[in-house]
Design an enzyme around this catalytic site. Structure first.
Site, PDB file in Angstrom:
ATOM      1  CD1 TRP A 128      -2.248  -1.961   0.270  1.00  0.00           C
ATOM      2  CD2 TRP A 128      -2.952  -1.237   2.275  1.00  0.00           C
ATOM      3  NE1 TRP A 128      -3.312  -2.746   0.647  1.00  0.00           N
ATOM      4  CE2 TRP A 128      -3.765  -2.325   1.878  1.00  0.00           C
ATOM      5  CE3 TRP A 128      -3.211  -0.629   3.498  1.00  0.00           C
ATOM      6  CZ2 TRP A 128      -4.815  -2.801   2.660  1.00  0.00           C
ATOM      7  CZ3 TRP A 128      -4.244  -1.104   4.283  1.00  0.00           C
ATOM      8  CH2 TRP A 128      -5.044  -2.176   3.864  1.00  0.00           C
ATOM      9  CG  HIS A 149       9.894  -0.806  -2.528  1.00  0.00           C
ATOM     10  ND1 HIS A 149       9.928   0.333  -3.303  1.00  0.00           N
ATOM     11  CD2 HIS A 149       8.884  -1.563  -3.005  1.00  0.00           C
ATOM     12  CE1 HIS A 149       8.952   0.270  -4.195  1.00  0.00           C
ATOM     13  NE2 HIS A 149       8.307  -0.867  -4.038  1.00  0.00           N
ATOM     14  CD  GLU A 158       8.823  -4.272  -6.669  1.00  0.00           C
ATOM     15  OE1 GLU A 158       7.604  -4.309  -6.885  1.00  0.00           O
ATOM     16  OE2 GLU A 158       9.348  -3.508  -5.854  1.00  0.00           O
TER      17      GLU A 158
END
Ligand code: PGA
Length: 238
Positions: free
Chosen positions: A8, A85, A154
């Site tokens: 989120w 991330h 990613e």
């Protein structure tokens, strides 16, 4: 079994919205990663999905203003922690910090979701350059672990851009990551793809044999889209 992570990021605005979203995403094989302030409320709501956090610090307690320890997260029934991330790396997180975080998450008995992926200037040089970049990030972040590990591939240029990687290349990278980790670390590892996953492209990613699921940002804030992605996971798991 394939899994999908709902990252989120710094959303939504209120605990009420967070609980509503959590109820909509409470399905098996889903890992819901809300921001820290909503972990407790979301954890209380989830019956089928598992709770994840978006980051953690490597020291368990002390004078570290603004940090949150793995032990604190564990008490909130967090089972997975996203580490490294690209949005955190962009804030100055180094490979060395990522490694300490992975170790701390493992030491607490939780599972890290380690994010790796090349920026556009690297990918522009070709897929081989992207593989070398990802290999370096993995070597820097892992110290020969045999513990449970999820890697999220990613590509930085695909995150939030609406330009996903091709499922074929994402799968090729996943195979490459698995070979690399089996040789150097002897660990069995799940590899997810992340970066502009939508209901439209989810099925193609999820049906690739080498990919064990997806890490979803933007679309995880839209319950209708996310529900479609979950059905794609269910089809892939059949
Ligand atoms: P996105 O984000 O799905 O919005 O591209 C992916 C991510 O969290 O890295």
């Amino acid at each position: 079994m394939k899994v999908v992570v709902a990252n989120w990021k710094m959303n939504p605005a209120t605990p009420r919205e967070a609980v509503k979203l959590a109820r909509a995403e409470d399905k098996l094989k889903v890992i819901v990663a809300p921001p820290f302030p909503f972990l407790e409320d979301v954890g209380r709501v989830l019956k089928r999905a598992t709770l994840g956090a978006q980051d953690a610090f490597w020291i368990s307690r002390g004078a570290y203003t603004g940090e949150v320890s793995v032990q604190q997260l564990k008490r909130l029934r967090v089972s997975y922690v996203i580490v490294g991330h690209s949005e955190r790396r962009a804030q100055g997180e180094t490979n060395g910090m990522v490694r300490k975080k992975v170790e701390a998450v493992h030491a607490a008995g939780l599972t890290p979701i380690l994010c790796v992926g090349e920026p556009w200037p690297v990918r522009k040089k070709g897929f081989a350059a992207a593989k070398r970049y990802v290999a370096r990030q993995l070597h820097a972040a892992l110290s020969g672990t045999r513990k449970k590990l999820i890697v999220a591939y990613e590509p930085v240029w695909a995150i939030g851009s609406g330009k996903a990687d091709s499922p074929a290349e994402a799968a090729e990278m996943a195979d490459f990551i698995k070979e690399l980790l089996i040789v150097s670390y002897r660990s069995s590892v799940k590899v997810l793809y992340g970066g502009s996953v939508t209901p439209r492209n989810a099925r193609a990613f999820l049906k690739a044999r080498a990919l064990d699921g997806a890490l979803v940002g933007g679309a995880s804030l839209r319950p209708r889209d996310f529900t479609k992605i979950i059905s794609a996971i269910n089809v892939a798991n059949r």
